[in-house]
Design a protein around this motif. Structure first.
Motif, PDB file in Angstrom:
ATOM      1  N   PHE A 210     -23.376 -41.456 -19.308  1.00 37.82           N
ATOM      2  CA  PHE A 210     -24.794 -41.130 -19.110  1.00 37.82           C
ATOM      3  C   PHE A 210     -25.394 -40.341 -20.271  1.00 37.82           C
ATOM      4  CE2 PHE A 210     -22.571 -40.599 -14.943  1.00 37.82           C
ATOM      5  CZ  PHE A 210     -22.846 -41.866 -14.447  1.00 37.82           C
TER       6      PHE A 210
ATOM      7  N   HIS B   7     -28.221 -42.394 -21.354  1.00 34.72           N
ATOM      8  CA  HIS B   7     -29.044 -42.928 -20.257  1.00 34.72           C
ATOM      9  C   HIS B   7     -30.370 -42.176 -20.212  1.00 34.72           C
ATOM     10  CE1 HIS B   7     -30.232 -44.210 -16.242  1.00 34.72           C
ATOM     11  NE2 HIS B   7     -29.269 -45.153 -16.316  1.00 34.72           N
TER      12      HIS B   7
ATOM     13  N   GLN C 207     -30.971 -35.973 -15.064  1.00 30.56           N
ATOM     14  CA  GLN C 207     -31.140 -36.016 -13.611  1.00 30.56           C
ATOM     15  C   GLN C 207     -29.826 -36.406 -12.921  1.00 30.56           C
ATOM     16  OE1 GLN C 207     -33.233 -37.409 -15.796  1.00 30.56           O
ATOM     17  NE2 GLN C 207     -35.404 -37.240 -15.135  1.00 30.56           N
ATOM     18  N   ILE C 208     -29.123 -37.379 -13.526  1.00 34.71           N
ATOM     19  CA  ILE C 208     -27.835 -37.809 -12.965  1.00 34.71           C
ATOM     20  C   ILE C 208     -26.845 -36.640 -12.973  1.00 34.71           C
ATOM     21  CG2 ILE C 208     -25.864 -39.362 -13.298  1.00 34.71           C
ATOM     22  CD1 ILE C 208     -27.843 -41.407 -14.450  1.00 34.71           C
ATOM     23  N   THR C 209     -26.876 -35.870 -14.062  1.00 37.47           N
ATOM     24  CA  THR C 209     -25.984 -34.696 -14.155  1.00 37.47           C
ATOM     25  C   THR C 209     -26.255 -33.711 -13.022  1.00 37.47           C
ATOM     26  OG1 THR C 209     -25.933 -34.923 -16.560  1.00 37.47           O
ATOM     27  CG2 THR C 209     -25.212 -32.821 -15.634  1.00 37.47           C
TER      28      THR C 209
END
Length: 305
Positions: free
Chosen positions: A272, A275, A280-282
C-alpha cells in the motif's frame, strides 16, 4: 504550685502542680516527704501501681488518667500520696483538669457528709470520676469511627487513614492505662494503702467494675477501628489495582498503532506504499489490530473488577 484544701477536721488535701524548687524543698522538709516517694509521684513515665514506705508512714497510688492537652500521649500518671492526716495529689500541665477537680472537690465530687470524710474517701471519689472519664472518651471515639465509616461508603478519602490511625493510637494508650489501673485497683482491694471500712472497700469494688467495663469497651472499640482500617486499606489497594489494570490494558491497545505506523515509517518497500488510499488503509489496519487486542483482553476478563 501548692494548693492546700481544707476538707474537714480529719484531713487536709494538698494539690501539687508544676512546683518550684522552693516548693519541692517545702514538701521534703516541712511535710516530711521522702525524695524517693516524691520522685515516684512526679515521674511522668510511672505505671499505675501502689508504693508503701512503712518506715516513713507514706503510701502512694499512681493512677493513669486521660490527658486533654497532649496530642502525642493520650494518658498520663497522677500521684495520690498519703502522709498522716494529709493527702497529696500530684498533677501536671497535661492533667490540669484533675487539678481543677481537686480544688473544687467539695462541689465537683459531691462528697457525702463532708465532716466524716477520710482521705481515702476523697481519693476514691476522685478515682471513680477519672475512671468514668475513660468511658466518655471511648464513646466519643466510637461515634467518630462511625462517622468516618459512614463517609467512606460514599466518598473514600485518603485522609480517613490518618483519622483512623489517630483513633487507634488513642485506644492503645487507653487500653494500656486501663489494664494497669485495673491491676492496681485489684491490688488495692487486697492491700489497702490505709485501713478501710466495708463502705470504702465496696467503693473500691465499684471503681474496679468501672475500670473493667472501660477496658472491655476500649478493646471492642479498638477491634472495630482496626477492622474498619483494614477494610479501607483493602479498598484503597483494590482501587489501585483496578487503576493499574486499566492503564496496562490501554497501554497494550495503544501500542498496536505505534507498531503499525512504525513499520510504514521505515525506508523500505511495503504494501500500500503507492496506493492512493494508503494512509487510510494503514489507519484501518491499526483499528482492526487494536480491536482484536481489546477483544482478546475482554475474553480473558482483563477489564473485570
Amino acid at each position: 504550685m501548692l494548693t492546700p484544701i481544707e476538707i474537714n477536721n480529719h484531713f487536709e488535701w494538698i494539690d501539687v502542680q508544676d512546683e518550684t524548687d522552693a516548693e519541692h524543698q517545702r514538701l521534703i522538709h516541712s511535710y516530711k516527704l521522702t525524695e524517693e516517694m516524691y520522685g515516684y509521684a512526679t515521674d511522668p513515665n510511672e505505671r499505675a501501681r501502689i508504693e508503701i514506705d512503712k518506715e516513713n508512714g507514706i503510701s502512694l497510688i499512681i493512677f493513669n488518667v486521660i490527658t486533654d492537652t497532649s496530642p502525642e500521649t493520650a494518658t498520663a500518671p497522677v500521684g495520690f500520696l498519703f502522709k498522716g492526716r494529709r493527702v497529696f495529689t500530684f498533677t501536671s500541665g497535661d492533667t490540669d483538669y484533675v487539678h481543677n477537680i481537686v480544688i473544687n472537690a467539695n462541689t465537683v465530687l459531691k462528697l457525702p457528709v463532708i465532716e466524716e470524710q477520710q482521705p481515702i474517701d476523697a481519693i476514691l471519689g476522685l478515682m471513680y470520676k477519672l475512671t468514668t472519664t475513660y468511658l466518655d472518651k471511648i464513646n466519643q471515639i466510637d461515634r467518630r469511627r462511625a462517622q468516618i465509616q459512614k463517609a467512606l461508603k460514599t466518598n473514600p478519602e485518603h485522609s480517613a487513614i490518618n483519622d483512623l490511625m489517630d483513633l487507634e493510637t488513642s485506644l492503645v494508650y487507653y487500653l494500656t492505662s486501663l489494664k494497669t489501673n485495673t491491676d492496681m485497683l485489684q491490688d488495692l482491694q487486697r492491700l489497702p494503702v490505709v485501713p478501710v471500712n466495708d463502705d470504702q472497700r465496696e467503693h473500691i469494688t465499684d471503681i474496679v467494675v468501672e475500670s473493667q467495663q472501660g477496658l472491655e469497651m476500649a478493646q471492642m472499640a479498638s477491634d472495630v477501628v482496626e477492622r474498619v482500617s483494614n477494610a479501607y486499606s483493602n479498598l484503597i489497594d483494590n482501587n489501585l489495582n483496578n487503576t493499574m489494570k486499566f492503564l496496562t490494558a490501554y497501554s497494550i491497545i495503544m501500542t498496536v498503532p505505534t507498531i503499525v505506523s512504525g513499520f510504514f515509517g521505515e525506508n523500505v518497500k511495503l504494501p500500500f506504499e503507492t496506493h492512493p488510499f494508503g494512509w487510510q488503509i494503514t489507519i484501518v489496519i491499526m483499528i482492526i489490530l487494536g480491536a482484536l487486542v481489546y477483544a482478546v483482553l475482554r475474553h480473558y476478563r482483563f477489564f473485570d473488577r
